[in-house]
Design an enzyme around this catalytic site. Structure first.
Site, PDB file in Angstrom:
ATOM      1  N   ASP A   1      -5.289  19.544 -14.622  1.00  0.00           N
ATOM      2  CA  ASP A   1      -5.686  18.264 -15.213  1.00  0.00           C
ATOM      3  C   ASP A   1      -5.264  18.304 -16.682  1.00  0.00           C
ATOM      4  O   ASP A   1      -5.852  19.012 -17.493  1.00  0.00           O
ATOM      5  CB  ASP A   1      -7.201  18.087 -15.054  1.00  0.00           C
ATOM      6  CG  ASP A   1      -7.721  16.754 -15.611  1.00  0.00           C
ATOM      7  OD1 ASP A   1      -7.014  16.119 -16.417  1.00  0.00           O
ATOM      8  OD2 ASP A   1      -8.856  16.365 -15.246  1.00  0.00           O
TER       9      ASP A   1
ATOM     10  N   TYR B   1     -14.232  18.206 -16.103  1.00  0.00           N
ATOM     11  CA  TYR B   1     -14.643  16.813 -16.318  1.00  0.00           C
ATOM     12  C   TYR B   1     -15.789  16.503 -15.342  1.00  0.00           C
ATOM     13  O   TYR B   1     -15.629  16.676 -14.130  1.00  0.00           O
ATOM     14  CB  TYR B   1     -13.463  15.867 -16.090  1.00  0.00           C
ATOM     15  CG  TYR B   1     -13.891  14.429 -15.975  1.00  0.00           C
ATOM     16  CD1 TYR B   1     -14.377  13.745 -17.081  1.00  0.00           C
ATOM     17  CD2 TYR B   1     -13.859  13.763 -14.762  1.00  0.00           C
ATOM     18  CE1 TYR B   1     -14.814  12.434 -16.973  1.00  0.00           C
ATOM     19  CE2 TYR B   1     -14.288  12.450 -14.649  1.00  0.00           C
ATOM     20  CZ  TYR B   1     -14.766  11.792 -15.761  1.00  0.00           C
ATOM     21  OH  TYR B   1     -15.196  10.501 -15.636  1.00  0.00           O
TER      22      TYR B   1
ATOM     23  N   ARG C   1       0.840  -1.214   0.000  1.00  0.00           N
ATOM     24  CA  ARG C   1       0.000   0.000   0.000  1.00  0.00           C
ATOM     25  C   ARG C   1       0.871   1.259   0.000  1.00  0.00           C
ATOM     26  O   ARG C   1       0.525   2.268  -0.592  1.00  0.00           O
ATOM     27  CB  ARG C   1      -0.957   0.004   1.207  1.00  0.00           C
ATOM     28  CG  ARG C   1      -1.691   1.333   1.357  1.00  0.00           C
ATOM     29  CD  ARG C   1      -2.984   1.291   2.158  1.00  0.00           C
ATOM     30  NE  ARG C   1      -2.998   0.455   3.327  1.00  0.00           N
ATOM     31  CZ  ARG C   1      -2.364   0.712   4.496  1.00  0.00           C
ATOM     32  NH1 ARG C   1      -1.655   1.801   4.638  1.00  0.00           N
ATOM     33  NH2 ARG C   1      -2.454  -0.133   5.495  1.00  0.00           N
TER      34      ARG C   1
ATOM     35  N   LYS D   1      -6.759   6.983 -19.670  1.00  0.00           N
ATOM     36  CA  LYS D   1      -6.926   7.505 -21.020  1.00  0.00           C
ATOM     37  C   LYS D   1      -5.663   7.259 -21.857  1.00  0.00           C
ATOM     38  O   LYS D   1      -5.311   6.115 -22.076  1.00  0.00           O
ATOM     39  CB  LYS D   1      -7.327   8.976 -20.926  1.00  0.00           C
ATOM     40  CG  LYS D   1      -8.436   9.256 -19.881  1.00  0.00           C
ATOM     41  CD  LYS D   1      -9.754   8.585 -20.211  1.00  0.00           C
ATOM     42  CE  LYS D   1     -10.762   8.621 -19.057  1.00  0.00           C
ATOM     43  NZ  LYS D   1     -11.074   9.936 -18.523  1.00  0.00           N
TER      44      LYS D   1
HETATM   45  C1  LIG Z   1     -11.580  10.472 -17.322  1.00  0.00           C
HETATM   46  C2  LIG Z   1     -11.156  11.771 -16.811  1.00  0.00           C
HETATM   47  C3  LIG Z   1     -10.986  11.989 -15.429  1.00  0.00           C
HETATM   48  C4  LIG Z   1     -11.303  10.927 -14.391  1.00  0.00           C
HETATM   49  O1  LIG Z   1     -10.500   9.805 -14.507  1.00  0.00           O
HETATM   50  P1  LIG Z   1     -10.990   8.309 -14.116  1.00  0.00           P
HETATM   51  O2  LIG Z   1      -9.773   7.500 -14.407  1.00  0.00           O
HETATM   52  O3  LIG Z   1     -12.178   7.993 -14.960  1.00  0.00           O
HETATM   53  O4  LIG Z   1     -11.336   8.329 -12.671  1.00  0.00           O
HETATM   54  C5  LIG Z   1     -10.539  13.226 -15.025  1.00  0.00           C
HETATM   55  N1  LIG Z   1     -10.297  14.217 -15.901  1.00  0.00           N
HETATM   56  C6  LIG Z   1     -10.460  14.049 -17.231  1.00  0.00           C
HETATM   57  C7  LIG Z   1     -10.162  15.189 -18.146  1.00  0.00           C
HETATM   58  C8  LIG Z   1     -10.898  12.823 -17.723  1.00  0.00           C
HETATM   59  O5  LIG Z   1     -11.077  12.670 -19.044  1.00  0.00           O
END
Ligand SMILES: *Cc1c(COP(=O)(O)O)cnc(C)c1O
Length: 371
Positions: free
Chosen positions: A165, A94, A42, A190
């Site tokens: 982000d 998001y 962890r 992604k």
């Molecule tokens: C998908 C996404 C998230 C969240 O990520 P998860 O892996 O689905 O929890 C945050 N910001 C953006 C821009 C995203 O496309």
């Protein structure tokens, strides 16, 4: 090292006396007590260390922390803040992250959503208890571009921490730390994964400061960490990230131009188009424009659904960043969001052959808008 080389060599942590070329997967949750050894998975694991090392190196940061999802990464930032902190976040955030703030953190953090494409809005929003500016650029799903350098400089004048982000851009096309952010966040589900088969999130910090120490405590003690398997596969995926991004962006540039010239398209949201709201800022702060785009058809939601239904190579599904092209009518996911027109279509452009993708779009438009 240049980015392609970092992607391939930056995640190698040799922990095996046989010196394998590829980092082995260490599934063990515990490690024999000895000096300098890891203690418990962890807190630390060789595969997570690999992933964090290569991500820190790609972003030019001092340290990284991997999580079980992008939202868990964002959540670690929010949990690291003192209760009652005022957070300024983008209106086009998001939606899952927006919901996290509006539900789980409701009453604990004071959150305000504003349009960050105009930096004067930020100046007006800063209050006595503002502690964090959250930027998302390009944003989801309207591909809004916020000027990281300008926003971060206002934030610094006011002692705010800045988190960006960068999921849509990836470290290949945007280095938010160099532009003034303190922490950069990725949903590694992604492009970092790139194959739509791993859920993950990563934070990379510019400095190991107090905020970072709090974040590391949330990571290790709250424990929303990825498995060694997931870390292994993400580190493996990253090796091809720079080349995947080149192919993604090439296809997206061509598809954006095709859509922009199409008689049945009202508007295309892609930062690489000179008509885009943030084109000049994107030119300055990005090295490529990525492969996410949205567009409005000259038609209604039914026609948008019809068009999507006629496509052969674009699967009708949410999410993004995989090698396969995905498409969706966004208001099906962001139900009732007034900022999202019913006929808005969001596309994650994959790395199939570009001519095949454009031919596919062309026939689907012809099927939908028959003379
Ligand atoms: C998908 C996404 C998230 C969240 O990520 P998860 O892996 O689905 O929890 C945050 N910001 C953006 C821009 C995203 O496309």
């Amino acid at each position: 090292m240049k980015i392609e080389t970092i992607a391939i060599h930056g995640g190698n942590v040799v922990t095996d006396t046989l010196k394998p070329i590829i980092q082995p997967i260490t599934l063990s949750t515990t490690f024999a007590h000895q000096e300098d050894s890891m203690l418990y998975t962890r807190l630390e694991n060789p595969n997570r260390k690999s992933l964090e090392a290569v991500m820190a190196s790609l972003e030019g940061g001092a340290d990284a922390a991997a999580f079980a999802s992008g939202n868990a990464a964002g959540n670690a930032v929010f949990q690291a803040l003192p209760a009652g902190t005022h957070i300024i976040a983008p209106d086009d955030m998001y939606h899952g992250m927006k919901m996290l703030l509006q539900t789980v953190h409701a009453g604990k953090l004071d959150v305000q959503f504003i349009d960050l494409t105009d930096k004067e809005n930020l100046r007006k929003a800063i209050k006595q208890n503002t502690g964090l500016l959250w930027i998302e650029t390009p944003s989801n799903p309207l591909l809004k571009i916020s000027d990281i350098k300008a926003l971060a400089s206002i934030a610094k004048e006011n002692d705010l921490k800045v988190v960006c982000d960068s999921t849509f851009a990836t470290p290949v096309y945007q280095k938010a730390l160099k532009l003034g952010a303190d922490v950069v966040m990725h949903s590694s589900t992604k492009y970092i994964s790139g194959h739509s088969d791993i859920l993950g999130g990563i934070l990379v910090t510019k400095a190991k400061d107090d905020l970072w120490q709090n974040i590391k405590n949330v990571q290790g003690l709250a424990g929303a960490v990825p498995s060694p398997m997931d870390c292994y596969f993400l580190t493996r995926s990253i090796k091809t990230l720079p080349y995947r991004m080149k192919a993604h962006a090439f296809n997206a540039n061509n598809i954006a131009a095709f859509l922009d010239n199409h008689p049945y398209v009202e508007k295309v949201y892609y930062p690489g188009l000179s008509s885009h709201q943030g084109f000049e800022t994107a030119q300055f702060q990005m090295e490529g424009y990525g492969a996410m785009l949205s567009f409005l058809i000259k038609g209604n939601a039914n026609e948008a659904d019809h068009l999507i239904g006629k496509l052969k190579f674009f699967s009708n599904a949410t999410s993004l960043g995989g090698v396969e092209s995905l498409i969706e009518r966004r208001s099906k996911v962001q139900v009732g969001d007034p900022g999202i027109p019913d006929q808005l279509i969001r596309m994650s452009v994959g790395i199939e052959n570009c001519e095949d993708l454009i031919e596919d779009l062309d026939q689907a438009f012809k099927e939908t808008f028959k003379p």
